[in-house]
Design a protein around this motif. Structure first.
Motif, PDB file in Angstrom:
ATOM      1  N   PHE A 249       0.852  -1.180   0.000  1.00  0.00           N
ATOM      2  CA  PHE A 249       0.000   0.000   0.000  1.00  0.00           C
ATOM      3  C   PHE A 249       0.894   1.238   0.000  1.00  0.00           C
ATOM      4  CE2 PHE A 249      -2.589   3.099   2.583  1.00  0.00           C
ATOM      5  CZ  PHE A 249      -3.545   3.347   1.604  1.00  0.00           C
ATOM      6  N   LEU A 250       0.722   2.100  -1.022  1.00  0.00           N
ATOM      7  CA  LEU A 250       1.620   3.242  -1.165  1.00  0.00           C
ATOM      8  C   LEU A 250       0.802   4.454  -1.638  1.00  0.00           C
ATOM      9  CD1 LEU A 250       5.123   3.064  -2.933  1.00  0.00           C
ATOM     10  CD2 LEU A 250       3.991   5.117  -2.100  1.00  0.00           C
ATOM     11  N   PRO A 251       0.202   5.192  -0.721  1.00  0.00           N
ATOM     12  CA  PRO A 251      -0.660   6.316  -1.087  1.00  0.00           C
ATOM     13  C   PRO A 251       0.117   7.628  -1.186  1.00  0.00           C
ATOM     14  CG  PRO A 251      -0.839   5.918   1.252  1.00  0.00           C
ATOM     15  CD  PRO A 251       0.169   4.931   0.736  1.00  0.00           C
ATOM     16  N   ASP A 252       0.681   7.908  -2.339  1.00  0.00           N
ATOM     17  CA  ASP A 252       1.473   9.126  -2.494  1.00  0.00           C
ATOM     18  C   ASP A 252       1.096   9.804  -3.805  1.00  0.00           C
ATOM     19  OD1 ASP A 252       3.326  11.098  -1.980  1.00  0.00           O
ATOM     20  OD2 ASP A 252       5.015   9.738  -1.710  1.00  0.00           O
ATOM     21  N   THR A 253       1.557  11.028  -3.955  1.00  0.00           N
ATOM     22  CA  THR A 253       1.305  11.818  -5.157  1.00  0.00           C
ATOM     23  C   THR A 253       2.146  11.305  -6.315  1.00  0.00           C
ATOM     24  OG1 THR A 253       3.064  13.359  -4.618  1.00  0.00           O
ATOM     25  CG2 THR A 253       0.873  13.835  -3.712  1.00  0.00           C
ATOM     26  N   PRO A 254       1.836  11.719  -7.550  1.00  0.00           N
ATOM     27  CA  PRO A 254       2.668  11.293  -8.680  1.00  0.00           C
ATOM     28  C   PRO A 254       4.144  11.623  -8.504  1.00  0.00           C
ATOM     29  CG  PRO A 254       0.604  12.178  -9.494  1.00  0.00           C
ATOM     30  CD  PRO A 254       0.609  12.413  -8.010  1.00  0.00           C
ATOM     31  N   ASP A 255       4.454  12.805  -7.975  1.00  0.00           N
ATOM     32  CA  ASP A 255       5.862  13.145  -7.750  1.00  0.00           C
ATOM     33  C   ASP A 255       6.488  12.202  -6.724  1.00  0.00           C
ATOM     34  OD1 ASP A 255       5.817  15.222  -9.555  1.00  0.00           O
ATOM     35  OD2 ASP A 255       5.351  16.744  -8.047  1.00  0.00           O
ATOM     36  N   GLY A 256       5.759  11.940  -5.648  1.00  0.00           N
ATOM     37  CA  GLY A 256       6.275  11.024  -4.637  1.00  0.00           C
ATOM     38  C   GLY A 256       6.419   9.615  -5.157  1.00  0.00           C
ATOM     39  N   LEU A 257       5.489   9.196  -5.995  1.00  0.00           N
ATOM     40  CA  LEU A 257       5.553   7.847  -6.553  1.00  0.00           C
ATOM     41  C   LEU A 257       6.710   7.696  -7.530  1.00  0.00           C
ATOM     42  CD1 LEU A 257       1.750   7.149  -7.090  1.00  0.00           C
ATOM     43  CD2 LEU A 257       3.237   6.127  -5.370  1.00  0.00           C
ATOM     44  N   SER A 258       7.079   8.769  -8.210  1.00  0.00           N
ATOM     45  CA  SER A 258       8.239   8.687  -9.112  1.00  0.00           C
ATOM     46  C   SER A 258       9.500   8.354  -8.329  1.00  0.00           C
ATOM     47  CB  SER A 258       8.412  10.013  -9.863  1.00  0.00           C
ATOM     48  OG  SER A 258       7.319  10.239 -10.733  1.00  0.00           O
ATOM     49  N   ALA A 259       9.672   9.028  -7.193  1.00  0.00           N
ATOM     50  CA  ALA A 259      10.839   8.737  -6.353  1.00  0.00           C
ATOM     51  C   ALA A 259      10.748   7.342  -5.757  1.00  0.00           C
ATOM     52  CB  ALA A 259      10.954   9.782  -5.246  1.00  0.00           C
ATOM     53  N   ALA A 260       9.547   6.955  -5.315  1.00  0.00           N
ATOM     54  CA  ALA A 260       9.367   5.632  -4.716  1.00  0.00           C
ATOM     55  C   ALA A 260       9.569   4.531  -5.749  1.00  0.00           C
ATOM     56  CB  ALA A 260       7.983   5.521  -4.093  1.00  0.00           C
TER      57      ALA A 260
END
Length: 402
Positions: A249-260
């Motif tokens: 489960f990874l609820p982050d923004t598109p910018d955060g998901l790019s880093a993740a």
């Protein structure tokens, strides 16, 4: 605007009164569209020019429409106002008069707007948009016995009589956890940013997994935009030949998901083995292109209703609506439908919290007694730079809101 068929609604066991209200609101968003619309922001409608009428409609029932028409959020406020106007035009004999008030995007402005509208005879407040302005308007409206239907996504400002018609993250978390566990994945790890949004979804995630009989293997929080260390700590649980979890489960923004996504790939994460799942903030083409999220699932409103609404909005106003404009449309349409069906009880708390809910542009929604809302959502899978529907949005809300 097409309505839900009577036979379909009767299969839901809806009462005759609720049927009429649902039909007046039009169809839920369709569930047969295979591709979700992206979250690329459309051009915002321009702010309403000076001299714009202070009322919309000529009906006998007065409803306040409190929006930021100047100051912070003015362009969004203008789009919401236009959507409210469109709802009046498309409703059947609404008998409403909207008292349009500018809160200037400030708590003081919201307080003044609510007081002025109540002095003019408003029976219901629609808006405001921001959490602080909702709180301020509610402190004026609720002591006078007038309910508020607001657009903030901050569930902490909800209360009895202060109802949030917005895209709240909690129903999205419930929907994606329900669908993931039904698919046989019951052991979760979570990577959650240290943000206000992260705090809200973590609480709901824990509750949803427990309700579905799942297991939370581990949760790691991380500073926004810097997930690498947290992913390193979780990696032994979700990589290798025998991971302890089968969903991430990874609820982050598109910018955060790019880093993740980059950090997950470096850690050897395999999305085919441990499915990544998230909320509607994933609904962005930047996320769809990330290798670490191929095969991932997220919950969001079906896009078909918004697509049809956007066409009608553009034809009327010559600009694209902001995404949240449907909320003002639905709020005004709901007020019109309840006014037709419930007489003096049209805006009573018991009327507004009907557990069967109401149909709107983005699907069926309902208000809970404590002021938050449920809505029907679809589940989408990311594949090859796009998405497909793996579980359509249901037509009716069940006991858990799904």
């Amino acid at each position: 605007m097409g309505g839900i068929g009577l036979d379909t609604l009767r299969r839901f066991g809806c009462s005759g009164v609720l049927l009429a209200g649902l039909l007046a609101l039009g169809a839920c968003g369709g569930v047969d569209s295979p591709v979700v619309a992206t979250r690329t922001a459309p051009p915002e409608a321009p702010a309403a020019p000076p001299g714009e009428p202070a009322t919309l409609g000529t009906g006998s029932v007065k409803v306040a429409l409190i929006l930021p028409l100047s100051g912070p959020g003015a362009a969004v406020g203008a789009s919401l106002r236009n959507a409210a106007d469109l709802a009046l035009q498309e409703s059947q004999s609404p008998d409403l008069r909207l008292l349009v008030k500018d809160d200037r995007g400030t708590p003081d402005g919201a307080r003044e707007a609510a007081a002025a509208a109540l002095a003019e005879g408003a029976e219901l407040v629609i808006g405001p948009l921001f959490a602080a302005t909702v709180q301020s308007a509610a402190t004026t409206a609720r002591p006078a016995g007038k309910p508020v239907i607001a657009f903030s996504t901050d569930a902490s400002v909800a209360a009895r009589g202060v109802y949030l018609l917005s895209f709240l993250p909690q129903p999205e978390v419930d929907r994606i956890i329900d669908e993931t566990t039904q698919g046989g994945r019951r052991s979760f790890v979570a990577l959650i940013p240290e943000t206000t949004y992260g705090n809200a979804v973590e609480a709901q995630f824990r509750e949803a997994v427990a309700r579905r009989g799942g297991r939370v293997v581990a949760i790691e929080r991380y500073p926004a935009g810097n997930p690498a260390a947290a992913i390193g700590r979780l990696a032994p649980l979700m990589t290798g030949p025998a991971p302890q979890a089968d969903a991430l489960f990874l609820p982050d923004t598109p910018d955060g998901l790019s880093a993740a996504g980059a950090a997950l790939t470096r850690a050897g994460f395999n999305p085919a083995r441990v499915r990544p799942v998230g909320t509607a903030v994933w609904n962005d083409p930047r996320v769809f292109a990330l290798p670490a999220f191929q095969g991932g699932w997220f919950a969001a409103a079906d896009p078909a209703g918004f697509a049809g609404f956007s066409q009608r909005y553009r034809a009327r106003f010559g600009a694209d609506p902001v995404r949240v404009a449907t909320l003002a449309y639905d709020a005004v349409s709901l007020a019109a439908a309840l006014n037709r069906q419930y007489g003096s009880q049209r805006f009573a708390d018991t009327t507004l919290t009907n557990p069967s809910g109401f149909a709107g542009i983005d699907g069926t929604f309902r208000f809970r007694p404590e002021g938050t809302s449920d809505r029907t959502l679809a589940v989408f899978e990311i594949r090859g730079g796009g998405t497909t529907v793996v579980s359509p949005a249901p037509r009716a809300l069940g006991p858990s809101g799904m």
